[in-house]
Scaffold this motif. Structure first.
Motif, PDB file in Angstrom:
ATOM      1  N   SER A  60       0.816  -1.216   0.000  1.00 41.92           N
ATOM      2  CA  SER A  60       0.000   0.000   0.000  1.00 41.92           C
ATOM      3  C   SER A  60       0.849   1.266   0.000  1.00 41.92           C
ATOM      4  CB  SER A  60      -0.935   0.009   1.210  1.00 41.92           C
ATOM      5  OG  SER A  60      -0.189  -0.026   2.408  1.00 41.92           O
ATOM      6  N   LYS A  61       2.165   1.103   0.073  1.00 44.87           N
ATOM      7  CA  LYS A  61       3.082   2.243  -0.041  1.00 44.87           C
ATOM      8  C   LYS A  61       3.728   2.174  -1.413  1.00 44.87           C
ATOM      9  CE  LYS A  61       4.134   2.695   4.820  1.00 44.87           C
ATOM     10  NZ  LYS A  61       5.182   2.721   5.840  1.00 44.87           N
ATOM     11  N   PRO A  62       4.048   3.331  -1.988  1.00 43.76           N
ATOM     12  CA  PRO A  62       4.693   3.325  -3.306  1.00 43.76           C
ATOM     13  C   PRO A  62       5.921   2.416  -3.297  1.00 43.76           C
ATOM     14  CG  PRO A  62       4.094   5.550  -2.701  1.00 43.76           C
ATOM     15  CD  PRO A  62       3.837   4.689  -1.489  1.00 43.76           C
ATOM     16  N   SER A  63       6.029   1.571  -4.326  1.00 44.01           N
ATOM     17  CA  SER A  63       7.147   0.634  -4.404  1.00 44.01           C
ATOM     18  C   SER A  63       7.507   0.376  -5.854  1.00 44.01           C
ATOM     19  CB  SER A  63       6.782  -0.681  -3.704  1.00 44.01           C
ATOM     20  OG  SER A  63       5.674  -1.263  -4.334  1.00 44.01           O
ATOM     21  N   GLY A  64       8.507  -0.456  -6.053  1.00 41.14           N
ATOM     22  CA  GLY A  64       8.960  -0.775  -7.402  1.00 41.14           C
ATOM     23  C   GLY A  64       9.799   0.345  -7.966  1.00 41.14           C
TER      24      GLY A  64
END
Length: 72
Positions: free
Chosen positions: A19-23
């Motif tokens: 649910s947190k920005p990733s990648g």
């Protein structure tokens, strides 16, 4: 009667993964909900903002770009 309501049809999605920005894009991924409550009608005044959905897996997963920059 005699009233006009400005409404929008909204597709409800769920978070795909974290649910947190990733990648490498540092953007949240979303996917279709699996229940029967994935579409609803809301009054336009209830909408908080816009997001641009970028297809990652066609028809399955999207990147959510809510940092929309308008060139004026």
């Amino acid at each position: 009667m005699g009233k006009v309501h400005e409404v929008a049809m909204v597709a409800l999605l769920k978070v795909h993964g974290f649910s947190k920005p990733s990648g490498e894009e540092e953007i949240i991924r979303m996917e279709w909900r699996e229940d029967d409550k994935n579409v609803c009608i809301v009054e336009i005044k209830e909408l908080e903002g816009m997001a641009h959905l970028i297809p990652l897996e066609l028809g399955k997963v999207w990147l959510v770009n809510n940092r929309i920059d308008f060139i004026t």
